[in-house]
Design a protein around this motif. Structure first.
Motif, PDB file in Angstrom:
ATOM      1  N   VAL A 264      25.335 -41.849  -9.866  1.00  0.00           N
ATOM      2  CA  VAL A 264      24.602 -42.500 -10.949  1.00  0.00           C
ATOM      3  C   VAL A 264      23.420 -43.278 -10.385  1.00  0.00           C
ATOM      4  O   VAL A 264      23.510 -43.884  -9.318  1.00  0.00           O
ATOM      5  CB  VAL A 264      25.499 -43.461 -11.772  1.00  0.00           C
ATOM      6  N   PHE A 265      22.305 -43.235 -11.084  1.00  0.00           N
ATOM      7  CA  PHE A 265      21.182 -44.114 -10.790  1.00  0.00           C
ATOM      8  C   PHE A 265      21.451 -45.450 -11.470  1.00  0.00           C
ATOM      9  O   PHE A 265      21.875 -45.487 -12.635  1.00  0.00           O
ATOM     10  CB  PHE A 265      19.864 -43.537 -11.307  1.00  0.00           C
ATOM     11  N   LEU A 266      21.223 -46.559 -10.760  1.00  0.00           N
ATOM     12  CA  LEU A 266      21.382 -47.895 -11.318  1.00  0.00           C
ATOM     13  C   LEU A 266      19.996 -48.426 -11.671  1.00  0.00           C
ATOM     14  O   LEU A 266      19.188 -48.717 -10.783  1.00  0.00           O
ATOM     15  CB  LEU A 266      22.063 -48.819 -10.306  1.00  0.00           C
ATOM     16  N   VAL A 267      19.706 -48.526 -12.956  1.00  0.00           N
ATOM     17  CA  VAL A 267      18.370 -48.920 -13.396  1.00  0.00           C
ATOM     18  C   VAL A 267      18.460 -49.944 -14.526  1.00  0.00           C
ATOM     19  O   VAL A 267      19.505 -50.141 -15.138  1.00  0.00           O
ATOM     20  CB  VAL A 267      17.540 -47.706 -13.872  1.00  0.00           C
ATOM     21  N   SER A 268      17.340 -50.567 -14.783  1.00  0.00           N
ATOM     22  CA  SER A 268      17.185 -51.469 -15.920  1.00  0.00           C
ATOM     23  C   SER A 268      15.806 -51.216 -16.505  1.00  0.00           C
ATOM     24  O   SER A 268      14.874 -50.867 -15.775  1.00  0.00           O
ATOM     25  CB  SER A 268      17.320 -52.926 -15.461  1.00  0.00           C
ATOM     26  N   GLY A 307      15.974 -52.775 -22.875  1.00  0.00           N
ATOM     27  CA  GLY A 307      16.465 -54.086 -23.270  1.00  0.00           C
ATOM     28  C   GLY A 307      17.859 -54.399 -22.788  1.00  0.00           C
ATOM     29  O   GLY A 307      18.326 -55.529 -22.945  1.00  0.00           O
ATOM     30  N   GLU A 308      18.545 -53.430 -22.159  1.00  0.00           N
ATOM     31  CA  GLU A 308      19.875 -53.697 -21.627  1.00  0.00           C
ATOM     32  C   GLU A 308      19.766 -54.201 -20.188  1.00  0.00           C
ATOM     33  O   GLU A 308      18.712 -54.112 -19.556  1.00  0.00           O
ATOM     34  CB  GLU A 308      20.726 -52.416 -21.669  1.00  0.00           C
ATOM     35  N   ASN A 309      20.889 -54.722 -19.672  1.00  0.00           N
ATOM     36  CA  ASN A 309      20.929 -55.083 -18.261  1.00  0.00           C
ATOM     37  C   ASN A 309      21.078 -53.809 -17.441  1.00  0.00           C
ATOM     38  O   ASN A 309      20.736 -52.726 -17.902  1.00  0.00           O
ATOM     39  CB  ASN A 309      22.071 -56.068 -18.009  1.00  0.00           C
ATOM     40  N   TRP A 310      21.608 -53.899 -16.239  1.00  0.00           N
ATOM     41  CA  TRP A 310      21.747 -52.715 -15.398  1.00  0.00           C
ATOM     42  C   TRP A 310      22.611 -51.674 -16.093  1.00  0.00           C
ATOM     43  O   TRP A 310      23.694 -51.973 -16.587  1.00  0.00           O
ATOM     44  CB  TRP A 310      22.349 -53.090 -14.044  1.00  0.00           C
ATOM     45  N   VAL A 311      22.123 -50.438 -16.123  1.00  0.00           N
ATOM     46  CA  VAL A 311      22.863 -49.346 -16.744  1.00  0.00           C
ATOM     47  C   VAL A 311      23.041 -48.214 -15.739  1.00  0.00           C
ATOM     48  O   VAL A 311      22.258 -48.064 -14.796  1.00  0.00           O
ATOM     49  CB  VAL A 311      22.147 -48.813 -18.006  1.00  0.00           C
ATOM     50  N   ASP A 312      24.098 -47.431 -15.934  1.00  0.00           N
ATOM     51  CA  ASP A 312      24.371 -46.258 -15.107  1.00  0.00           C
ATOM     52  C   ASP A 312      23.734 -45.034 -15.751  1.00  0.00           C
ATOM     53  O   ASP A 312      24.058 -44.692 -16.892  1.00  0.00           O
ATOM     54  CB  ASP A 312      25.873 -46.014 -14.982  1.00  0.00           C
ATOM     55  N   ILE A 313      22.850 -44.377 -15.030  1.00  0.00           N
ATOM     56  CA  ILE A 313      22.286 -43.113 -15.488  1.00  0.00           C
ATOM     57  C   ILE A 313      23.025 -42.010 -14.737  1.00  0.00           C
ATOM     58  O   ILE A 313      22.783 -41.770 -13.544  1.00  0.00           O
ATOM     59  CB  ILE A 313      20.769 -43.040 -15.228  1.00  0.00           C
ATOM     60  N   HIS A 314      23.933 -41.366 -15.436  1.00  0.00           N
ATOM     61  CA  HIS A 314      24.843 -40.399 -14.815  1.00  0.00           C
ATOM     62  C   HIS A 314      24.088 -39.127 -14.444  1.00  0.00           C
ATOM     63  O   HIS A 314      23.468 -38.478 -15.295  1.00  0.00           O
ATOM     64  CB  HIS A 314      25.978 -40.087 -15.783  1.00  0.00           C
ATOM     65  N   VAL A 315      24.148 -38.763 -13.168  1.00  0.00           N
ATOM     66  CA  VAL A 315      23.474 -37.558 -12.688  1.00  0.00           C
ATOM     67  C   VAL A 315      24.429 -36.369 -12.705  1.00  0.00           C
ATOM     68  O   VAL A 315      24.085 -35.272 -13.136  1.00  0.00           O
ATOM     69  CB  VAL A 315      22.920 -37.763 -11.261  1.00  0.00           C
ATOM     70  N   GLY A 316      25.656 -36.582 -12.205  1.00  0.00           N
ATOM     71  CA  GLY A 316      26.624 -35.502 -12.175  1.00  0.00           C
ATOM     72  C   GLY A 316      27.826 -35.858 -11.331  1.00  0.00           C
ATOM     73  O   GLY A 316      27.926 -36.964 -10.789  1.00  0.00           O
ATOM     74  N   GLU A 317      28.739 -34.892 -11.197  1.00  0.00           N
ATOM     75  CA  GLU A 317      29.954 -35.085 -10.414  1.00  0.00           C
ATOM     76  C   GLU A 317      30.117 -33.932  -9.425  1.00  0.00           C
ATOM     77  O   GLU A 317      29.587 -32.829  -9.641  1.00  0.00           O
ATOM     78  CB  GLU A 317      31.179 -35.159 -11.339  1.00  0.00           C
ATOM     79  N   SER A 343       6.095 -47.496 -18.064  1.00  0.00           N
ATOM     80  CA  SER A 343       6.140 -48.770 -17.341  1.00  0.00           C
ATOM     81  C   SER A 343       7.494 -49.409 -17.603  1.00  0.00           C
ATOM     82  O   SER A 343       8.223 -49.018 -18.516  1.00  0.00           O
ATOM     83  CB  SER A 343       5.019 -49.714 -17.799  1.00  0.00           C
ATOM     84  N   GLY A 344       7.836 -50.414 -16.785  1.00  0.00           N
ATOM     85  CA  GLY A 344       8.970 -51.279 -17.080  1.00  0.00           C
ATOM     86  C   GLY A 344      10.317 -50.886 -16.535  1.00  0.00           C
ATOM     87  O   GLY A 344      11.302 -51.571 -16.803  1.00  0.00           O
ATOM     88  N   ILE A 345      10.418 -49.796 -15.754  1.00  0.00           N
ATOM     89  CA  ILE A 345      11.721 -49.438 -15.206  1.00  0.00           C
ATOM     90  C   ILE A 345      11.941 -50.166 -13.882  1.00  0.00           C
ATOM     91  O   ILE A 345      11.002 -50.393 -13.110  1.00  0.00           O
ATOM     92  CB  ILE A 345      11.860 -47.910 -15.004  1.00  0.00           C
ATOM     93  N   VAL A 346      13.182 -50.578 -13.630  1.00  0.00           N
ATOM     94  CA  VAL A 346      13.559 -51.249 -12.383  1.00  0.00           C
ATOM     95  C   VAL A 346      14.665 -50.417 -11.745  1.00  0.00           C
ATOM     96  O   VAL A 346      15.657 -50.082 -12.401  1.00  0.00           O
ATOM     97  CB  VAL A 346      14.067 -52.681 -12.629  1.00  0.00           C
ATOM     98  N   VAL A 347      14.503 -50.088 -10.459  1.00  0.00           N
ATOM     99  CA  VAL A 347      15.472 -49.254  -9.759  1.00  0.00           C
ATOM    100  C   VAL A 347      16.210 -50.107  -8.731  1.00  0.00           C
ATOM    101  O   VAL A 347      15.595 -50.696  -7.839  1.00  0.00           O
ATOM    102  CB  VAL A 347      14.783 -48.067  -9.052  1.00  0.00           C
ATOM    103  N   LYS A 348      17.538 -50.182  -8.874  1.00  0.00           N
ATOM    104  CA  LYS A 348      18.363 -50.887  -7.895  1.00  0.00           C
ATOM    105  C   LYS A 348      18.847 -49.952  -6.798  1.00  0.00           C
ATOM    106  O   LYS A 348      18.931 -50.321  -5.632  1.00  0.00           O
ATOM    107  CB  LYS A 348      19.578 -51.518  -8.567  1.00  0.00           C
ATOM    108  N   GLY A 349      19.174 -48.716  -7.157  1.00  0.00           N
ATOM    109  CA  GLY A 349      19.660 -47.769  -6.170  1.00  0.00           C
ATOM    110  C   GLY A 349      20.464 -46.671  -6.818  1.00  0.00           C
ATOM    111  O   GLY A 349      20.363 -46.417  -8.028  1.00  0.00           O
ATOM    112  N   VAL A 350      21.281 -46.002  -6.010  1.00  0.00           N
ATOM    113  CA  VAL A 350      22.165 -44.935  -6.482  1.00  0.00           C
ATOM    114  C   VAL A 350      23.581 -45.259  -6.031  1.00  0.00           C
ATOM    115  O   VAL A 350      23.816 -45.606  -4.874  1.00  0.00           O
ATOM    116  CB  VAL A 350      21.735 -43.564  -5.928  1.00  0.00           C
TER     117      VAL A 350
END
Length: 356
Positions: A264-268, A307-317, A343-350
């Protein structure tokens, strides 16, 4: 404290985040209006409530506290009239108790003993607020515990009748903040972090983010990640561009063979984020030592996460292969739409986590 932020850009200075807790109606346009820019000029990564978008709920501000490494708590005469100040203070106490946050109490024209003993108008106002929330005893108990704990920490006191002026006092606040910051080391060469559940965090600095070396397009700052108990740098897309492309890889030798994992990508995305109605493409590829591979693609609209806090963007399994197979996974998130500027995306990691 109510949020009054009007920009999508987070604080520019790098380094661990410093959260300022204060009574906005009383100090925003006076003491804090002078303190904040001086802290920023000293390259301190300050966060105050105006760094959130108007209408943001309290939960977002509490997450910002959890992401910080230092909290400056400014006790003033009207402090205890605000339930938001006290909710923040309770979270600050929790984070300090867990060892993730250092705290600097500031007694602004208020005797420290008045705060510690809840005397005078300061104490009476608190007791009135507690009665107002008599139906929420757990919440008010946390307020009381925080007011018993935080004021006992060695802090800084500005007397209403003393010889020290506010500018001199601000200089002492900056010095004390820098002293604490010097004790917090943010890694220059970030590691892949692991947690007790067998998951791994690949921080943003280890990813390949298109144009992230251009300070006019991306900004780097630091937060504290409570899950992995580590400082980590985050990348914030500033200004507006047409391209997002984030890629990375991970060797499966660290994983348990035969176990299924998710990527998952961890983004806000800020409330003011733009250009995310078109879908981004997410790709996960498993490449074996013999060059055989499997690949999965999916498309997802990120607009619903604004508008949400950190969310999981599911890539796959995928299922981790035997260690002898020397396999690697590759993952990416990308989109290029020249008519849909972003604009406005923040990337924490994977994150790579075992599927429960």
């Amino acid at each position: 404290m109510a949020a009054t932020y009007s920009s999508a850009v987070r604080p520019a200075p790098k380094g661990p985040q410093v959260f300022i807790n204060f009574r906005g109606a009383e100090l925003r346009n006076s003491f804090v209006a002078f303190l904040e820019p001086i802290l920023r000029d000293a390259s301190i990564n300050v966060f105050i409530d105006k760094d959130e978008v108007v209408g943001t709920n309290l939960a977002n501000l509490l997450v910002r506290i959890e992401e910080s490494r230092v909290a400056v708590v400014i006790f003033s005469k009207d402090y205890t009239s605000s339930e938001w100040c006290l909710d923040e203070l309770a979270t600050i106490k929790d984070c300090r108790d867990q060892g993730s946050l250092s705290v600097i109490p500031i007694f602004f024209k208020l005797e420290p003993s008045v705060v510690r003993e809840l005397r005078g108008i300061f104490g009476d106002t608190f007791r009135d607020l507690k009665k107002k929330y008599v139906h929420e005893p757990e919440r008010t108990q946390k307020w009381e515990e925080a007011l018993e704990s935080i004021p006992t920490i060695r802090g800084l006191y500005l007397s209403e009748r003393g010889d020290q002026n506010e500018r001199e006092f601000i200089d002492s606040v900056v010095c004390e903040t820098q002293r604490l910051m010097s004790q917090i080391a943010v890694r220059g060469n970030p590691k892949i972090e692991s947690n007790q559940d067998g998951g791994f965090l690949i921080p943003a600095r280890r990813l390949d983010i298109a144009h992230s070396d251009n300070p006019e397009k991306w900004m780097w700052s630091s937060i504290y990640d409570r899950t992995y108990r580590a400082d980590t740098e985050i990348a914030t897309m500033i200004n507006i561009h047409t391209l997002i492309k984030v890629t990375g890889d991970f060797h499966t030798r660290k994983l348990t063979p035969g176990r299924k994992y998710e990527v998952v990508f961890l983004v806000s995305l800020d409330d003011t984020a733009l250009g995310w109605k078109k879908k981004v493409t997410l790709t996960l590829k498993l490449v074996m030592a013999d060059k055989s591979q499997s690949e999965h693609d999916k498309a997802l609209c990120l607009d619903e996460y604004i508008g949400e806090n950190w969310v999981d963007i599911h890539v796959g399994e995928f299922e981790a292969p035997p260690k002898k197979d020397d396999a690697k996974i590759y993952f990416s998130m990308h989109q290029y739409v020249d008519t849909d500027r972003k604009s406005g995306i923040v990337v924490k990691g994977v994150a790579i986590r075992p599927v429960q």
